[in-house]
Design a protein around this motif. Structure first.
Motif, PDB file in Angstrom:
ATOM      1  N   PHE A 193       0.821  -1.207   0.000  1.00 52.50           N
ATOM      2  CA  PHE A 193       0.000   0.000   0.000  1.00 52.50           C
ATOM      3  C   PHE A 193       0.864   1.270   0.000  1.00 52.50           C
ATOM      4  N   ILE A 194       1.863   1.305   0.885  1.00 49.95           N
ATOM      5  CA  ILE A 194       2.629   2.548   1.020  1.00 49.95           C
ATOM      6  C   ILE A 194       3.436   2.883  -0.231  1.00 49.95           C
ATOM      7  N   PRO A 195       4.201   1.920  -0.820  1.00 48.80           N
ATOM      8  CA  PRO A 195       4.913   2.287  -2.061  1.00 48.80           C
ATOM      9  C   PRO A 195       3.974   2.681  -3.200  1.00 48.80           C
ATOM     10  N   VAL A 196       2.821   1.987  -3.318  1.00 50.29           N
ATOM     11  CA  VAL A 196       1.886   2.350  -4.394  1.00 50.29           C
ATOM     12  C   VAL A 196       1.351   3.758  -4.167  1.00 50.29           C
ATOM     13  N   ALA A 197       0.999   4.045  -2.910  1.00 44.48           N
ATOM     14  CA  ALA A 197       0.533   5.395  -2.597  1.00 44.48           C
ATOM     15  C   ALA A 197       1.621   6.416  -2.896  1.00 44.48           C
ATOM     16  N   ALA A 198       2.884   6.067  -2.577  1.00 46.70           N
ATOM     17  CA  ALA A 198       3.986   6.993  -2.843  1.00 46.70           C
ATOM     18  C   ALA A 198       4.113   7.244  -4.343  1.00 46.70           C
ATOM     19  N   LEU A 199       3.942   6.187  -5.141  1.00 44.74           N
ATOM     20  CA  LEU A 199       4.003   6.363  -6.598  1.00 44.74           C
ATOM     21  C   LEU A 199       2.906   7.305  -7.071  1.00 44.74           C
ATOM     22  N   LEU A 200       1.682   7.104  -6.520  1.00 44.31           N
ATOM     23  CA  LEU A 200       0.570   7.955  -6.944  1.00 44.31           C
ATOM     24  C   LEU A 200       0.819   9.404  -6.546  1.00 44.31           C
ATOM     25  N   VAL A 201       1.335   9.603  -5.332  1.00 43.71           N
ATOM     26  CA  VAL A 201       1.622  10.970  -4.890  1.00 43.71           C
ATOM     27  C   VAL A 201       2.690  11.597  -5.798  1.00 43.71           C
ATOM     28  N   SER A 202       3.722  10.811  -6.145  1.00 44.57           N
ATOM     29  CA  SER A 202       4.757  11.336  -7.042  1.00 44.57           C
ATOM     30  C   SER A 202       4.146  11.731  -8.375  1.00 44.57           C
ATOM     31  N   LYS A 244      13.452  15.280   9.442  1.00 45.39           N
ATOM     32  CA  LYS A 244      12.858  15.487  10.750  1.00 45.39           C
ATOM     33  C   LYS A 244      11.821  14.414  11.046  1.00 45.39           C
ATOM     34  N   LEU A 245      11.191  13.878   9.990  1.00 44.92           N
ATOM     35  CA  LEU A 245      10.140  12.878  10.178  1.00 44.92           C
ATOM     36  C   LEU A 245      10.737  11.599  10.762  1.00 44.92           C
ATOM     37  N   PRO A 246       9.981  10.918  11.596  1.00 43.06           N
ATOM     38  CA  PRO A 246      10.505   9.686  12.177  1.00 43.06           C
ATOM     39  C   PRO A 246      10.717   8.598  11.120  1.00 43.06           C
ATOM     40  N   LYS A 247      11.688   7.734  11.343  1.00 42.09           N
ATOM     41  CA  LYS A 247      11.971   6.557  10.514  1.00 42.09           C
ATOM     42  C   LYS A 247      12.580   6.888   9.164  1.00 42.09           C
ATOM     43  N   VAL A 248      12.879   8.150   8.906  1.00 41.90           N
ATOM     44  CA  VAL A 248      13.461   8.480   7.607  1.00 41.90           C
ATOM     45  C   VAL A 248      14.982   8.505   7.753  1.00 41.90           C
ATOM     46  N   ASN A 249      15.640   7.815   6.818  1.00 34.73           N
ATOM     47  CA  ASN A 249      17.090   7.663   6.871  1.00 34.73           C
ATOM     48  C   ASN A 249      17.759   8.832   6.146  1.00 34.73           C
ATOM     49  N   ASP A 250      18.581   9.599   6.861  1.00 33.27           N
ATOM     50  CA  ASP A 250      19.115  10.815   6.225  1.00 33.27           C
ATOM     51  C   ASP A 250      20.114  10.502   5.110  1.00 33.27           C
ATOM     52  N   ILE A 251      20.808   9.372   5.193  1.00 36.28           N
ATOM     53  CA  ILE A 251      21.743   9.032   4.111  1.00 36.28           C
ATOM     54  C   ILE A 251      20.974   8.730   2.824  1.00 36.28           C
ATOM     55  N   ALA A 252      19.895   7.928   2.961  1.00 31.61           N
ATOM     56  CA  ALA A 252      19.103   7.570   1.782  1.00 31.61           C
ATOM     57  C   ALA A 252      18.454   8.811   1.178  1.00 31.61           C
ATOM     58  N   THR A 255      10.325   9.520   1.837  1.00 35.24           N
ATOM     59  CA  THR A 255       9.529  10.223   2.835  1.00 35.24           C
ATOM     60  C   THR A 255       8.409   9.317   3.348  1.00 35.24           C
ATOM     61  N   SER A 256       7.887   8.466   2.448  1.00 31.13           N
ATOM     62  CA  SER A 256       6.770   7.599   2.837  1.00 31.13           C
ATOM     63  C   SER A 256       7.188   6.563   3.879  1.00 31.13           C
ATOM     64  N   GLU A 257       8.499   6.355   4.052  1.00 29.20           N
ATOM     65  CA  GLU A 257       8.974   5.419   5.084  1.00 29.20           C
ATOM     66  C   GLU A 257       8.391   5.775   6.445  1.00 29.20           C
ATOM     67  N   THR A 258       8.137   7.060   6.613  1.00 27.49           N
ATOM     68  CA  THR A 258       7.690   7.519   7.918  1.00 27.49           C
ATOM     69  C   THR A 258       6.296   6.995   8.259  1.00 27.49           C
ATOM     70  N   LEU A 292      17.071   3.101  -6.859  1.00 29.63           N
ATOM     71  CA  LEU A 292      15.667   3.490  -6.750  1.00 29.63           C
ATOM     72  C   LEU A 292      14.764   2.266  -6.881  1.00 29.63           C
ATOM     73  N   VAL A 293      15.104   1.401  -7.844  1.00 28.80           N
ATOM     74  CA  VAL A 293      14.332   0.165  -8.043  1.00 28.80           C
ATOM     75  C   VAL A 293      14.311  -0.638  -6.746  1.00 28.80           C
ATOM     76  N   ALA A 294      15.486  -0.797  -6.138  1.00 25.81           N
ATOM     77  CA  ALA A 294      15.567  -1.610  -4.927  1.00 25.81           C
ATOM     78  C   ALA A 294      14.790  -0.979  -3.780  1.00 25.81           C
ATOM     79  N   PHE A 295      14.826   0.344  -3.688  1.00 27.52           N
ATOM     80  CA  PHE A 295      14.083   1.007  -2.614  1.00 27.52           C
ATOM     81  C   PHE A 295      12.590   0.793  -2.776  1.00 27.52           C
TER      82      PHE A 295
END
Lengths: 371, 310
Positions: free
Chosen positions: A29-38, B92-100, A351-354, A298-301
């Motif tokens: 869900f999160i990567p797909v949502a990130a793609l849509l937001v991008s 600043k957001l949690p869980k975000v990796n600054d290197i990446a 950013t979506s990692e958060t 990017l692909v791997a992420f």
């Protein structure tokens, strides 16, 4: 637990998805949502420039998947991305951010081409020459990135920066050999090594215009997926990635695991270089520096470092690059358009990692909710 | 100048390297100072490479459109500021990796620069003028080597200012404390996120100015292969300079000299292995990182919160 029966009397038993299912749903869900937001952000960017987002995404579809030709073009471009994606994903599982795939690819291609010169001159048959070239490329790439892994564990050198520096050194090395000792005198405008010759070129998968690198990527992605999820080695690597100190305390050979994972990564990228030389260009030259190594990150992420998931994502980015030409021509946009979109996806995705563990309907119910 | 000196290829090469060091070092210096400030606050920004490239493009476009290179420099700083601020905000957001995130901004900034920079590859923009410091020597080679760009002096002044400010001002203390221990900073009532955000944004501003130097002075035109990783080398350079602004100047000069090795050998007729000598700064960076990675002094001087030293 796949089923949880509501204990309270008078209420109906309810099915609630297991933690594993929820985690899986979240990782889709999160990567797909990130793609849509991008895509949405990029549309704003296009509108701002007075271009039609609708036309852009339409052309993206047409140029990427719209016809048999464009689909094959997409798959052709996906092949190196699978391999460079794996080159980032495997070390990532052990907790390393290695961004040197580009260098390993270039060096793999160069060493394959260099190895081909004496073999082809001596008339060694193709069925022997090509495997030797492939192994050389994998060794070159593997040792190159493995060196960065070795430096990480045994010398404490930050692997992100060292692998990138090694990339630049690899590109300079390629330029040095291609312009100097290995230069084919006939290559006037674009210095290259001796062409390996048509008899030694790797053909396409029968019935398609896609070279065998795609099949190699497929096999490696499946193989590495099994290695990372179903074997002791993969388990040890993932434990190390989770907590290196705990892994050391458990007596796992962390140093050897790190070097092995980074060597596998380099070998994948080196193999991509081999296919670029043996199937696409027929010789080593500056065309090897095409950015596949960086797109692979990017692909791997986007694949969340899961080897199998690298396959569909690589196809997606293959389509993006395959459609680049038609977008450029029809919309009058610079060739860097795809780069902007890729960079945007990259930023939004990270950013979506958060949001992992913070989207309410994707979280397992806590114990007190059920009792 | 006497005859023997004129004829000596070694002297020519050395002078060329001196001039090269002064010329090439400026972008290193700016990015390294920006990175130094960012890292002192406990965050790492690999995306300064993106700020550098975008800064170079924006500076060239600004100079071309307004006719004043200094306005271009200002634009470049602002472009870097925006990228740095975005980096600071997202980290600043949690869980975000600054290197990446840094890698992502490297590719985003480069992509934007290539996209918007396409029309500026051909035209000639007004460039920054050098100050001629070497005319009194009477040696044309030395005079050429001592043509120094004003931005070089701005960088040196900035380094001295940062060095002074880290030691003697309240702000400097807050930044250092945030970088060494976020809990301690919190206990003192400092907003860790805000300090890091500001430090990252200002770091981006400096990197943007470094980029302006590339396109407006040396090599002095905008093209896509302009930076080739100088922003990243500057990150390694900060480790080498052990987070000291004054040592950043020396490190930048050393890197500049390494970068000038290829061209200066070419100037005396040694063109064999030109590409190999071009790799000298990367090899030097790698060797320095290997040498300093386990160094006790470096470990003592590194900001405690920095993920790159852990």
């Amino acid at each position: 637990m796949t089923l949880s029966i509501d204990a309270a009397p008078g209420r109906q038993a309810r099915w609630s998805p297991s933690v594993g299912t929820l985690k899986f749903a979240e990782s889709i869900f999160i990567p797909v949502a990130a793609l849509l937001v991008s895509a949405a952000l990029f549309s704003v960017f296009l509108l701002f420039l007075g271009k039609s987002p609708l036309m852009f995404f339409q052309l993206l579809w047409v140029g990427g998947f719209g016809s048999g030709f464009s689909l094959q073009n997409t798959l052709q471009r996906a092949a190196p991305l699978i391999l460079t994606g794996l080159a980032f994903a495997v070390p990532a599982r052990i907790g390393l951010t290695m961004i040197g795939g580009e260098g390993a690819l270039v060096l793999g291609g160069l060493s394959a081409a260099a190895m081909a010169i004496p073999l082809v001159t001596a008339g060694v048959p193709a069925f022997l020459t090509l495997p030797i070239m492939a192994v050389t490329a994998m060794l070159a790439g593997g040792l190159w990135i493995g060196f960065a892994g070795w430096l990480r564990y045994y010398r404490g050198v930050n692997e992100t920066i060292s692998s990138l520096l090694l990339s630049y050194i690899a590109i300079a090395t390629m330029n040095f050999f291609v312009e100097g000792p290995l230069r084919d005198p006939a290559s006037a405008n674009k210095p290259s090594t001796m062409p390996i010759g048509d008899a030694y070129r790797i053909g396409n998968i029968p019935g398609t215009d896609v070279h065998w690198g795609l099949a190699a990527g497929l096999v490696l992605a499946i193989g590495l997926h099994i290695l990372m999820t179903r074997t002791t080695f993969g388990f040890a690597a993932r434990v190390t990635g989770g907590n290196a100190r705990a892994a050391l305390a458990q007596g796992l050979p962390v140093g050897r695991l790190i070097v092995a994972c980074t060597m596998i990564a380099g070998a994948c990228a080196g193999l991509a270089g081999f296919y670029e030389v043996a199937a696409v260009h027929g010789q080593a030259n500056a065309s090897l520096v095409a950015g596949y190594g960086f797109t692979g990150i990017l692909v791997a992420f986007l694949a969340r470092q899961v080897p199998l998931a690298v396959l569909p994502v690589a196809v997606l980015f293959g389509a993006l690059s395959a459609a680049g030409g038609i977008i450029q021509r029809r919309m009058g946009m610079p060739d860097a358009t795809v780069l902007v979109l890729q960079g945007l996806i990259f930023v939004v995705l990270l950013t979506s990692e958060t949001f992992y563990g913070r989207i309410p309907f994707l979280q397992p119910k806590r114990a007190e909710d059920r009792t | 100048m006497n005859e023997t000196l004129q004829d000596s290829a070694l002297i020519t090469a050395l002078i060329a390297m001196l001039g090269g060091a002064i010329r090439v070092s400026t972008p290193f210096m700016f990015v390294a100072l920006g990175e130094c400030l960012t890292e002192k606050s406990g965050r790492i920004n690999l995306g300064l490479e993106g700020s550098l490239v975008l800064g170079a493009m924006v500076a060239y476009a600004g100079s071309f459109l307004t006719g004043n290179p200094w306005i271009g420099v200002l634009f470049a700083g602002c472009a870097g500021l925006v990228l740095g601020a975005l980096h600071g905000f997202i980290c600043k957001l949690p869980k975000v990796n600054d290197i990446a995130i840094g890698i992502a901004f490297m590719s985003f900034g480069t992509g934007l620069a290539f996209f918007f920079g396409k029309p500026y590859i051909q035209p000639q923009a007004p460039r920054l003028e050098a100050i001629h410091l070497g005319d009194w020597t009477g040696d044309p080679r030395l005079a050429q080597a001592l043509e120094v760009n004003p931005l070089f002096f701005v960088g040196v002044a900035l380094a001295i200012f940062l060095w002074w400010a880290f030691r003697n001002t309240r702000w400097g203390l807050i930044v250092r404390m945030t970088g060494d221990s976020a809990p301690a900073a919190k206990a003192m009532g400092v907003s860790v996120d805000l300090v890091r955000f500001i430090a990252t944004a200002i770091g981006g501003f400096m990197a943007g100015i470094g980029g302006a130097f590339l396109s407006l002075y040396y090599p002095g035109s905008w093209n896509q292969g302009l930076s080739s990783g100088q922003g990243l080398m500057a990150v390694a350079l900060v480790i080498f300079a052990r987070w000291g602004p004054l040592r950043c100047i020396l490190a930048a000069l050393l890197f500049g000299a390494a970068g000038a090795l290829g061209p200066s050998l070419q100037s005396v007729g040694i063109s064999q292995g030109y590409y190999f000598f071009n790799a000298a700064p990367y090899i030097l960076t790698l060797l320095i990182m290997i040498a300093s990675a386990r160094s006790k002094v470096a470990a003592r001087e590194a900001p405690g919160e920095l993920s790159i030293t852990k």
